[in-house]
Write an enzyme that holds these catalytic residues in place. Sequence first.
Site, PDB file in Angstrom:
ATOM      1  N   SER A 213      45.967  31.925  25.578  1.00 41.10           N
ATOM      2  CA  SER A 213      44.756  32.335  26.271  1.00 41.10           C
ATOM      3  C   SER A 213      43.517  32.131  25.402  1.00 41.10           C
ATOM      4  O   SER A 213      43.271  31.022  24.930  1.00 41.10           O
ATOM      5  CB  SER A 213      44.903  33.788  26.723  1.00 41.10           C
ATOM      6  OG  SER A 213      43.971  34.112  27.720  1.00 41.10           O
ATOM      7  N   LYS A 265      28.094  48.328  44.283  1.00 41.66           N
ATOM      8  CA  LYS A 265      27.921  48.802  42.907  1.00 41.66           C
ATOM      9  C   LYS A 265      29.154  49.549  42.409  1.00 41.66           C
ATOM     10  O   LYS A 265      29.477  49.505  41.230  1.00 41.66           O
ATOM     11  CB  LYS A 265      26.684  49.705  42.837  1.00 41.66           C
ATOM     12  CG  LYS A 265      26.378  50.226  41.430  1.00 41.66           C
ATOM     13  CD  LYS A 265      26.091  49.082  40.473  1.00 41.66           C
ATOM     14  CE  LYS A 265      25.770  49.588  39.080  1.00 41.66           C
ATOM     15  NZ  LYS A 265      25.546  48.472  38.144  1.00 41.66           N
TER      16      LYS A 265
END
Length: 393
Positions: A213, A265
């Site tokens: 990764s 949000k």
Amino acid sequence: MQQDPSWSSQAWGSGGENVSPPAPQPAPQPAPQAAPQPTTGQPAASQPQHQPAQAAQQPAQHYGAPASCPPQPVFAAPQPACAPAPQPAKKRGWIVALVAVVLAFLLIGGAMASCASVFSTAGSLAAVSSSGVYGDTIAVIDIDGTIQYDGSACSPEGLKTLLDQASDDPDIKGLVLRVNSGGGTATAGEEMAEYVKDFDKPVVVSSASMNASAAYEISSQADFIYTAKTTAIGSIGTALEVTDLSGLLEKLGISIDVIASADSKDSSYGYRPLSEEEQAYYQNMVDAINGTFIANVAEGRGMAEDEVRKLATGLTFTGMEAVENGLADDIGTREDAIAKAAELAGISDYDVYDMGESSYDLSGLLGLLSSEQSQDNHPLNAKEWDLHANTLS
């Protein structure tokens, strides 16, 4: 004729008459011994022996002598006038202390002069070597742990500091990155990959048990990658974690009201499931981040992006598979990587300099502390910060 018993011997004259002994003379003062008496013509042996005067038995008087002066014995050898009572010797400890202090100052002064000379020499050598190595050297940096912002070699700040040090040291001719990491934060990996790409000396990667990764994104910028046959390497991909706790909260009877400036949000807070629009939004974000990952690997490995995209399954490959598909160059050890760095640098006689190791446990602890501090500093968007931090590569 009866002799006078007070005489122990007789002295006779030349005519046979009895000659009376001369009267005893007082002992002269202050001579310690009686002065010789004038002879009368007789042999010295016939002269009577004079006894000390009875007056000598009285103690001698010494004017000016201390009253504590003891009297002299009658028939003792003459003694000098009684000296004053001895005074205790003055202590000389302060002299010894003074000498010790002077010697200490001399030693300190010499040491300071020596240190000044050393520092002067070190200053003149600073332009030659800033890392404390002399002569051709291959430096080794260990990237061992989670890629994150913790200040270690597994962070952009820590790695940049070490790379700058190696770059500024003219004796360091090449660099080996010893990588043992499963990845971490995408942004940290992106920054570190950029620093490795911009490094101005040969870089060789030595893969340990895992090079995956974000750690592989960093490694892809090296000039050469070694891997072990059993190394887990690759895992090109990006993930974003959003936890939905709404079902658990409902079972517990917990209701949370969120007051936000926009409907999405609170999408990453975990208090409710994501909407379809939000899922699509976050998917686009992950795809964009992963596109950067793929582009970096393609540039670093000299491969086409489509070729790398086919390998971007999010899964790791064995070291042998990575050599076949182009994600690694060869099977080799840490020593092979060091030798390769020396070869790329064009040196054959060199030293190896370990620039420091990062501790996995310590980096994890520092990462947690850093995470808590960042959340404390941004209380209104703590969950959003978590979402960004957990976007992993």
